[in-house]
Design a protein around this motif. Structure first.
Motif, PDB file in Angstrom:
ATOM      1  N   ASP A   4      -7.178   3.654   3.149  1.00 54.47           N
ATOM      2  CA  ASP A   4      -6.073   3.820   4.079  1.00 54.47           C
ATOM      3  C   ASP A   4      -6.560   3.753   5.529  1.00 54.47           C
ATOM      4  O   ASP A   4      -5.927   3.110   6.373  1.00 54.47           O
ATOM      5  CB  ASP A   4      -5.361   5.147   3.812  1.00 54.47           C
ATOM      6  N   GLU A  18       1.171   4.224  -2.985  1.00 56.52           N
ATOM      7  CA  GLU A  18       0.471   5.437  -2.549  1.00 56.52           C
ATOM      8  C   GLU A  18       0.456   6.546  -3.601  1.00 56.52           C
ATOM      9  O   GLU A  18      -0.608   7.100  -3.907  1.00 56.52           O
ATOM     10  CB  GLU A  18       1.073   5.980  -1.261  1.00 56.52           C
ATOM     11  N   TRP A  69      -8.755   6.819  -1.684  1.00 58.33           N
ATOM     12  CA  TRP A  69      -7.491   6.374  -1.108  1.00 58.33           C
ATOM     13  C   TRP A  69      -7.533   6.513   0.411  1.00 58.33           C
ATOM     14  O   TRP A  69      -7.139   5.593   1.132  1.00 58.33           O
ATOM     15  CB  TRP A  69      -6.314   7.164  -1.682  1.00 58.33           C
ATOM     16  N   TRP A 120       0.826  -1.203   0.000  1.00 61.43           N
ATOM     17  CA  TRP A 120       0.000   0.000   0.000  1.00 61.43           C
ATOM     18  C   TRP A 120       0.865   1.260   0.000  1.00 61.43           C
ATOM     19  O   TRP A 120       0.617   2.197  -0.759  1.00 61.43           O
ATOM     20  CB  TRP A 120      -0.933  -0.022   1.204  1.00 61.43           C
TER      21      TRP A 120
END
Length: 85
Positions: A48, A33, A44, A29
């Protein structure tokens, strides 16, 4: 899929293995990003936040299977909602 692996390990109550495996998710991840966040920062951040919840549950001083399972289910729900979008 890493999340499915983590889910299976949590379901088996192997939280040590799930904690180890979730590190792979964290690294992947973080590596992705820049590309993902620039596409849709709102989505996102949603994913997250869900990943952070899983990490927090698994890295707790005394993780519980229920908390970990709930966090993983939330992440999977979010990922499923965004699948193909």
């Amino acid at each position: 899929m890493i999340v499915a692996d983590v889910k299976a390990k949590v379901a088996d109550n192997d939280l040590v293995a799930a904690k180890t495996r979730v590190k792979d998710l964290e690294v992947a991840w973080d590596d992705a990003e820049a590309g993902l966040k620039s596409r849709d920062a709102t989505k996102w951040h949603q994913v997250d936040d869900q990943i952070d919840a899983v990490l927090t549950a698994l890295r707790a001083a005394h993780p519980s299977q229920g908390d970990c399972a709930s966090a993983v289910a939330g992440l999977m729900h979010t990922l499923d909602a965004f699948d193909g979008v």
